[in-house]
Design an enzyme around this catalytic site. Structure first.
Site: not given
Ligand code: MOS
Length: 754
Positions: A251, A477-479, A521, A636, A638, A646, A713
């Site tokens: 994050f 990071i979990g994304t 990504a 698009r 993925l 997310q 984000e």
């Molecule tokens: Mo992010 S808050 O730019 O890792």
């Protein structure tokens, strides 16, 4: 020199012949995570039995360590090492770079007796067990020479300055236009310090092999961590092997390394055995970065029919004295609404607090909390629907730069969201809808978040069994990075997903910038696509040049890949057959992405619209979410599943932002009061009901070769404001101070005589 026009040429991802792109593919590493067998940094098995570190942190905000008594700790059971600023080994000077190309400078621990914030490392213990290390750490007695510290943000605005090198941005004549505007709004909104509260703390396992150190650590940026450690240890970066395979949340808070990394490496060198160091939850709250508080003033001037003529968002935020960072809460406002006269800017107060830094959607996440409520307030003054006000002020081109939008579907997000959410059932007059003891209301807000593309590399290797491995110094990071890289690679080479492996999180692999700014990504994926394309070329040449291949003599440019086969006309063979016969050692190719210069000539953003329905308890002022819905346009998509995770995860952050998440500085000590998730309240399952989000069909062919954009984000941007607006619509209490906790709502209800 490449150009964004090149991206209009179809490629395997945009053609998507096997349909893997966009599919709701399960997480690549999901089974490992849900079975608890994905080794996080602290859990990685070391080559020999490890020992454990414990960090002792300062109890003042500013001053000097006058004395440290470590005698009892040193005599404590199992203790192997105790360090203070007097005894820690030499490290690179703070901010120094031996290698000018290092992405991060030296970040020494306990390099002096100076204390710069409450929670700074002042001593370090290593013992045979974590319990012994912690017990010994508790025996260390520190006394301080304390100095006056600036820790009260609202009381310190007189110290504020423009961030270095940053001027307020003025277009037209805001003051004159605002003074002349028939309808105006001038309100101030405040947002508090927030903590990232990643589930996994910062942690490192380190060991040495001769002059080389291996560190498994939890960090978003592989190269940044590798370089910072090399500079701190004063060794070549090639002698630091940094791995970060699984990360329990970042994050933005793990965009940099912390003392666990340096301390584990230094102690492992000293003790000649592996060392593990993790921050405690309290240390995570105190000694890592946080999102700084903001005080934002919004001034809007409009014609009676709702056209904005004057538009200003400016105000204050804070950062640490020697770690400059600006929460750019006004930046996004430069691209959102049309208005001829504009003023945006930031003032920064340097304080004696832990470093302020990036947290999920830095800038937008804070800034939209003010402007998107102000737009709701202005709509009410004008007697307009909040969506209508926004539509009236949709710009044709970027309102400040005049650049064309790559694609902008904000209006469609709002319109489709309104329809699906039942916005027409909203009573514009607040306090009209009751459900038992609950006042019920709806609110909306727009969402915008910038889209970035950075340079990156990637490698792709095929081995004789036909397995294709994507190799990249990228992080997940979990994304869902593992998963989307696998999808891109499989689609590019025309093989099933089961034939693809992904290896990331390793400084020995082709470098990528890591995870941040929702650029992961696009950036890593574009390099992976290129690596896959380069591997296709290598395999095509291998086949057409091999007399034993059915493709022998064919034109390599006309070779295609699908179903795990390489094909020309009606001739084909399995990739594994080709490689096993013609290149049994395997074939490796490297690719890259570098953003073309003309990408900067377009205004590139992701957009969305948030809708929230809340209930406000008429007796307690408690706010409960009833429904939340978002429509987003982010290029698009993925992977329908990871993208939705997310975006809804971001929306849930919006719930925390609007209702519960806050940290306060104790003015006596300069400490953050909430030091655990008992005090710092993040939303849990029971707080979230009926939450959904959809993505519009979109391709942004100016963003990158795949036409995708970031989603990590966008979801938080604007989400909290939609909830704030729903609270007002429910009960008529207009709050401008986040989070909107029951005490504030109740005070509003009482003041309104309700
Ligand atoms: Mo992010 S808050 O730019 O890792």
């Amino acid at each position: 020199m490449s150009s964004i026009a090149d991206w209009a040429t179809p490629n395997p991802v945009t053609e998507n012949r096997s349909g893997l792109i966009g599919k709701a593919v399960d997480r690549y590493e999901g089974p490992l995570k849900v079975t608890g067998t994905a080794p996080y940094a602290y859990e990685v098995e070391a080559p020999s039995p490890p020992v454990q570190g414990a960090i002792v942190t300062s109890a003042i905000a500013r001053g000097r360590v006058a004395a440290i008594d470590t005698a009892e700790a040193e005599a404590s059971p199992g203790v192997l090492l105790v360090w203070t600023h007097k005894t820690i080994p030499a490290q690179g000077a703070r901010g120094a770079r031996i290698n000018p190309r290092s992405q991060r400078p030296s970040s020494p621990v306990m390099d002096s007796d100076e204390v710069r914030y409450f929670g700074e490392t002042v001593a370090f213990v290593v013992a045979d067990t974590l319990e012994n290390a912690r017990a010994a750490a508790a025996l260390i007695k520190v006394t301080y020479d304390e100095l006056w510290a600036v820790v009260d943000f609202p009381a310190s605005l007189g110290l504020a300055e423009n961030p270095p090198g940053e001027e307020d941005v003025r277009i037209g004549d805001f003051e004159t236009a605002f003074a002349a505007a028939p309808v105006t709004l001038d309100e101030t909104y405040t947002s508090p310090i927030q903590n990232h509260v990643q589930m996994e703390p910062c942690a490192t396992t380190a060991w040495w092999d001769g002059d080389k150190v291996t560190v498994h650590t939890s960090i978003q940026m592989v190269k940044g961590g590798q370089h910072a450690l090399a500079e701190t240890l004063m060794i070549p970066s090639d002698d630091v092997h940094l791995l970060t395979r699984y990360i329990g949340g970042g994050f933005g808070g793990k965009g940099q390394s912390y003392d666990d990394l340096s301390l584990a490496a230094l102690a492992a060198r000293e003790l000649k055995r592996p060392v593990k160091v993790a921050y405690t939850r309290q240390q995570m709250m105190l000694g890592t970065i946080h999102r700084p508080a903001t005080i934002q003033r919004v001034r809007l001037g409009a014609t009676p029919d709702g056209r904005l003529t004057a538009f200003a968002l400016d105000g204050y935020t804070h950062c640490a004295r020697d770690a400059l960072f600006t929460e750019h809460f006004a930046n996004f406002a430069r691209s959102l609404y049309a208005a001829p006269n504009r003023l945006t800017g930031h003032k920064l107060v340097k304080m004696d607090l832990p470093g302020a830094g990036p947290m999920r959607a830095p800038g937008e996440a804070s800034g939209m909390l003010s402007l998107e409520v102000a737009m709701d307030e202005l709509a009410e003054k004008l007697g307009l629907d909040p969506i209508q006000l926004r539509l009236i002020n949709e710009p044709e081109r970027d309102p400040e730069t005049g650049k064309p939008f790559s694609i902008r579907q904000l209006a469609r997000c709002m319109n489709e969201g309104a329809q699906h959410f039942g916005w027409d059932r909203r009573n514009p007059k607040p306090g009209q809808v009751r459900d038992g003891r609950w006042w019920v209301g709806m609110g909306m807000a727009a969402a915008i978040r910038a889209d970035y593309l950075l340079p990156a590399k990637a490698g792709a290797r095929i081995t004789a069994d036909g397995t294709i491995t994507l190799l990249q110094g990228m992080t997940d990071i979990g994304t869902g990075t593992y998963t989307i890289l696998a999808q891109i690679t499989a689609e590019t080479l025309g093989v099933p997903l089961s034939q693809v492996r992904v290896e990331i999180g390793d400084s020995n692999l082709p470098p990528a910038p890591g995870s941040g700014g929702q650029f992961g990504a696009s950036t890593a994926g574009s390099a992976a696509l290129d690596a896959g394309m380069k591997l296709r070329v290598a395999l095509a040449h291998l086949a057409v040049g091999d007399p034993n291949s059915p493709l022998y003599g064919a034109s390599p440019d006309l070779v295609t890949f699908d179903d795990g086969k390489i094909r020309f006309g009606n001739q084909s063979e399995d990739l594994s057959t080709l490689v096993a016969r013609a290149a049994p050692e395997g074939v490796y190719a490297e690719g890259s992405i570098s953003p073309p210069a003309d990408r900067r000539d377009v205004s590139l953003h992701t957009y969305g619209a948030h809708f929230a329905e809340v209930g406000v308890d008429m007796d307690t002022g408690e706010v409960r979410m009833r429904r939340m819905y978002g429509v987003f346009a982010a290029g698009r998509i993925l992977n329908a599943k990871t993208a939705k995770s997310q975006i809804t995860g971001g929306m849930i952050w919006g719930v925390g932002t609007a209702l519960t998440e806050t940290n306060s500085v104790d003015p006596r000590y300069g400490s953050l009061i909430n030091q655990d998730v008992g005090g710092y309240l993040v939303p849990v399952h029971a707080d979230i009901v009926d939450l959904d989000a959809v993505f519009l069909d979109e391709v942004d062919d100016k963003a990158n070769p795949m036409g995708i954009k970031g989603v990590g984000e966008l979801g938080i941007s604007g989400a909290g404001a939609a909830i704030a607006n729903a609270i007002y619509n429910a009960c008529g209490v207009r709050l401008r101070d986040y989070p909107m906790t029951p005490d504030k709502v109740l005070a509003g209800l009482i003041a309104a005589g309700l």
